[in-house]
Design an enzyme around this catalytic site. Structure first.
Site, PDB file in Angstrom:
ATOM      1  N   HIS A 467      25.523  14.092  50.336  1.00  0.00           N
ATOM      2  CA  HIS A 467      24.219  13.621  50.824  1.00  0.00           C
ATOM      3  C   HIS A 467      23.421  12.944  49.714  1.00  0.00           C
ATOM      4  CE1 HIS A 467      20.383  13.897  53.158  1.00  0.00           C
ATOM      5  NE2 HIS A 467      19.878  14.001  51.944  1.00  0.00           N
ATOM      6  N   GLU A 468      23.254  13.646  48.613  1.00  0.00           N
ATOM      7  CA  GLU A 468      22.439  13.092  47.531  1.00  0.00           C
ATOM      8  C   GLU A 468      23.084  11.837  46.937  1.00  0.00           C
ATOM      9  OE1 GLU A 468      19.479  13.911  47.048  1.00  0.00           O
ATOM     10  OE2 GLU A 468      19.489  15.711  48.282  1.00  0.00           O
ATOM     11  N   HIS A 471      21.888   8.754  48.639  1.00  0.00           N
ATOM     12  CA  HIS A 471      20.659   8.196  48.067  1.00  0.00           C
ATOM     13  C   HIS A 471      20.987   7.360  46.825  1.00  0.00           C
ATOM     14  CE1 HIS A 471      17.711  10.204  50.555  1.00  0.00           C
ATOM     15  NE2 HIS A 471      18.141  11.407  50.240  1.00  0.00           N
TER      16      HIS A 471
END
Length: 679
Positions: A467-468, A471
Site C-alpha cells: 500500500h505505502e 504512494h
C-alpha cells in the site's frame, strides 16, 4: 561548519546530506528560509507591472527553496527519529510555520494578482498553467484571502493556535503510546507468538533497560496485530485496554482538552471563512464537494456493515461456546477467534503464513518485482547514500530504458522515536521549473528482531508495504512543470486511490509465487492457500468495515461542530456520535478513538478520514479493469501515463475518466466488502 540546508545538496538526486546535518542547523535554516521566501513574495506583490503568469505565478512557484529543503527534512525527522530537541523546536515553530503560510496565502496584494489572472486567463497558457492558476485561486479563497483586515488578523491567530494544538496532540500521543507499552514478565504469557515475535519483544524491553522481560509496543490503531495469536486472554485484554486508553488517562499526556479546544477553533475558523462547519470548509475543496455527500455514502454503508459484524460476532461466540471457554466475546478476543474461524472456514491461519513473508524477499521479489512487471522500472540499493537513521535504506529507481527516475528510502522498523502508523512522504519532488529530481520515502512500524534474525512480516504488514509503496510510485511517476502540482499533491479524498490499487499485486498470479516462499524450504506459498486467501477477501469485512466507518463518522461528528457549540465530555460525545449511526459496539471499537486519532487531529485528515473508502470506490473499479487486461505491462503503462504521471497537474476525477473512460462504479467495492447483498 556551513549549514547544509542553505544550498542544494550535491549528493545524487539532491538527497539531503543527513551525515552533515546537526541540530543547530535547523533553526538557522528555518529563520533564513522564512525571510528569503517573504522577500521573494514581496518582490512579486510590489511589481508595478500588470500581473502575468511570468511575473506572478512563476516567481511564486520558485519561491521558498531554502525553506522547502529544511522543512521536508525537519518534519520527516520529527515523525521518524524525534528527539527532545526536535520536539521542543517543533512545538516552538508550529505557530511560526502557520504565520508564515498565512503571510503568503492571505496577502491581499498577492490574492488580487492571482484573482486577476483567474478572471482573465491567457489563451497561450498550457493546461497545467491554467490549472495552477485555478488551484492557487481556489486555495487562497478557501483559506480566507478575501477577508477584510480584521478578519484576516483573527484568522491568523486561529491558525497559529491550531498549529500549536496539533503539535501538542502528536507529542502527547507519542509519549502516552510509549508509556502504555505492555510489559510482560514471563515468556509463557506470550504463548502463540512466533520465536521472532518473542525475540522482538525481548529486544524492545532490553532497549528500555528491562532485561529479562518482554515489551509489547502499541501500533497507532486500536488493538495490536499480535491479538490474533496470543493465547493468554488476560494479556490480550491488557494490550487492548492499553491501546484504547491512550490520550485519555488524566495524566500530562491527556489529549481530551486538546481535542475539544482544537475542534472549537476549527469551527470558529470555518465560520469566519463563511462555512457552516469545518467539514464544509474541508470538503469544499475535495472531490466529495460537501459533508452531505460524505455522510450519504458512509451512512449507506454503516447499516449493512454493522449487520455483518453482528453476524460475525455470533459466529465467534459459537466458537467460544463450542470450545468450552466460558466467556462472552470481548474486543480483545475478536482477532484471536477470527483466526480460528478463518482456519475453520477457509483452512487459513494467517499467523502461520509469516514464514512466507520474509521482509527482504517481500521487498525485492514482491514489491519491487511487481513494479518492474507492471511499469518496467528497476531498483538498485545505494549503500553509499545514507539516511537519517541506520535503519534507513536508499534505493535508486530507473525507468525501463535505464534513465533516472528517483530515489526511494525505506524505514521499516518501529522505535520509540518514531510515531505510529505507516506513511509515505517526499523529501524532494520532481518539477521542471526548478529542475528537481524525486526522493520519496516509506515508513512502517514493524517490530525489529535481534541482529541476524530474519524479519517475518504478518499478512497485514505485507499488505501495508504494498500500500505505502503505491504512494511512493505516485510520487516517483508524477512528472510536472510546477512544484506545487508535483507528486501526491492531489485532493485528500483521491490520494489513497493509487496506493490502494497497488495492494492488488500482493496476490497477483506470477508475482505472489515469486516472493512468497518459505524462509526455510523456499517452497512457494501453495496455490490452494492463495485461492483460499482470495476467496476469503470479504471475510471479517463486517468488523473491518464497521471499525473503519466508525472512525470516519467520528471524524465527521467532531468536525460538524458549529462555532460556540460546547463539548465537555469526550467519552459521551464519542458514544453519542457512534450510537446515532448504529456503530456503537464494545466488541468492535472504532479503529481510532478520539485520544489517539492522529489522522484527524494532527495528521492532515481532519474531516477527511472518509477519504480511504471514497478512494476505494475507484480502487475496486480499477482492480476489476486490470483483471480484464491481456497485458499488465501495457495496462500499467496506461495507468502510469494517464493517472499517476499527471501528479496534481490535472483535476483528479478528469484524470480518472481519461484513464478509465468513465466515472467509477461502486459495485466492485460493495462486492469486495460483502455489502452487495444488502443492496
Amino acid at each position: 561548519m556551513t549549514n547544509p540546508f542553505l544550498s542544494p545538496s550535491a549528493l545524487p538526486y539532491q538527497l539531503p546530506p543527513f551525515a552533515e546535518i546537526r541540530d543547530e542547523h535547523f533553526e538557522e535554516a528555518l529563520e533564513a528560509g522564512f525571510a528569503e521566501q517573504l522577500e521573494e513574495v514581496r518582490a512579486i506583490v510590489e511589481d508595478d507591472a500588470a500581473p502575468t503568469f511570468e511575473n506572478t505565478m512563476e516567481p511564486l512557484e520558485r519561491s521558498g527553496q531554502t525553506l522547502s529543503r529544511v522543512a521536508h527534512v525537519f518534519f520527516s525527522m520529527t515523525s521518524t527519529d524525534s528527539t527532545p530537541f526536535l520536539e521542543e523546536l517543533e512545538e516552538r515553530f508550529a505557530p511560526r510555520f502557520a504565520a508564515h503560510e498565512d503571510a503568503i496565502t492571505l496577502d491581499p496584494r498577492l490574492y488580487a494578482r492571482v484573482a486577476a489572472l483567474h478572471e482573465a486567463p491567457d489563451a497561450s497558457w498550457t493546461d497545467e498553467q491554467r490549472y495552477l492558476v485555478e488551484r492557487r485561486h481556489t486555495e487562497m479563497t478557501v483559506a480566507g484571502a478575501g477577508l477584510d483586515e480584521a478578519e484576516r488578523a483573527r484568522l491568523m491567530e486561529l491558525n497559529q493556535q491550531i498549529a500549536t494544538l496539533t503539535t501538542r496532540f502528536d507529542k502527547h500521543l507519542q509519549a502516552d503510546t510509549n508509556d502504555l507499552a505492555v510489559v510482560i514478565d514471563s515468556e509463557a504469557e506470550l504463548d502463540g507468538l512466533s520465536d521472532g515475535e518473542i525475540q522482538a519483544a525481548a529486544a524492545a524491553a532490553a532497549e528500555r533497560g528491562l532485561d529479562g522481560k518482554w515489551l509489547i509496543t502499541l501500533p497507532l490503531f486500536s488493538g495490536h496485530p499480535w491479538l490474533a495469536s496470543l493465547t493468554d486472554r488476560d494479556v490480550r485484554r491488557r494490550v487492548m485496554e492499553a491501546s484504547l486508553a491512550r490520550g485519555t488517562r488524566g495524566n500530562e499526556h491527556d489529549n481530551r482538552e486538546t481535542v475539544i479546544e482544537l475542534t472549537a477553533l476549527r469551527a470558529e475558523r470555518a465560520a469566519l471563512l463563511g462555512f457552516a462547519t469545518h467539514a464544509h470548509a474541508v470538503t469544499a475543496d475535495e472531490t466529495a464537494g460537501s459533508p452531505d455527500n460524505v455522510m450519504a455514502m458512509l451512512t449507506r454503508l454503516a447499516k449493512p456493515a454493522a449487520a455483518n459484524a453482528r453476524a460475525e460476532a455470533a459466529a465467534l461466540q459459537a466458537q467460544i461456546d463450542a470450545a468450552g471457554a466460558g466467556y462472552q466475546l470481548a474486543a480483545w478476543d475478536w482477532d484471536y477467534w477470527t483466526e480460528k474461524e478463518r482456519t475453520a472456514r477457509f483452512d487459513i491461519d494467517t499467523a502461520a503464513l509469516r514464514p512466507y513473508f520474509e521482509a527482504e524477499r517481500v521487498l525485492r521479489d514482491g514489491v519491487f518485482f511487481a513494479a518492474t512487471q507492471v511499469y518496467g522500472i528497476t531498483f538498485e540499493e545505494r549503500e553509499d547514500l545514507v539516511g537519517y537513521h541506520p535503519d534507513v535504506r536508499v534505493f535508486e529507481v530507473r525507468n525501463e530504458d535505464g534513465s533516472e527516475l528517483g530515489l526511494y528510502l525505506l524505514d521499516l522498523y518501529t522505535r520509540d522515536s518514531k510515531r505510529g502508523g505507516a506513511w509515505m512522504n517526499s523529501l524532494i519532488q520532481q518539477n521542471e521549473l526548478l529542475g528537481h529530481p524525486t526522493v520519496v520515502m516509506n515508513n512502517l512500524n514493524v517490530p525489529k528482531p535481534p541482529a541476524g534474525t530474519p524479519t517475518l512480516l504478518t499478512f497485514d504488514e505485507t499488505t501495508t508495504l504494498f500500500h505505502e509503496f503505491g504512494h511512493a510510485l505516485h510520487g516517483l511517476f508524477a512528472h510536472v512543470t510546477y512544484p506545487s502540482l508535483g507528486g501526491t499533491n492531489v485532493f485528500r479524498d483521491f490520494v489513497e486511490f493509487p496506493s490502494q490499487v497497488n495492494e492488488m499485486w500482493m496476490l497477483w498470479p506470477g508475482i505472489v509465487e515469486h516472493y512468497a516462499r518459505h524462509i526455510e524450504t523456499d517452497e512457494p506459498l501453495p496455490a490452494d492457500v492463495i485461492e483460499r486467501l482470495q476467496a476469503s477477501e470479504s471475510f471479517n469485512q463486517g468488523h473491518d468495515t464497521s471499525e473503519y466507518l466508525a472512525a470516519a463518522l467520528l471524524d465527521q461528528a467532531w468536525h460538524a461542530r458549529v462555532a460556540g457549540d460546547e463539548v465537555t465530555d469526550v467519552a459521551a460525545f464519542e458514544q453519542d456520535a457512534l450510537d446515532r449511526v448504529g456503530l456503537l459496539s464494545e466488541t468492535v471499537p472504532t479503529r481510532y478513538s478520539t485520544g489517539y486519532f492522529q489522522h484527524v487531529f494532527s495528521g492532515g485528515y481532519s474531516a477527511g478520514y472518509y477519504s480511504y473508502i471514497w478512494s476505494e470506490v475507484m480502487d475496486a473499479d480499477t482492480v476489476e479493469w486490470f483483471k480484464q487486461q491481456p497485458s499488465i505491462r501495457e495496462a500499467g503503462q496506461r495507468f502510469r501515463e494517464r493517472l499517476l504521471g499527471v501528479g496534481g497537474s490535472k483535476d483528479p476525477l478528469e484524470a480518472f475518466r481519461d484513464f478509465r473512460g468513465r466515472d467509477a462504479d461502486i459495485a466492485p467495492l460493495l462486492a469486495r466488502r460483502g455489502l452487495d447483498a444488502a443492496e
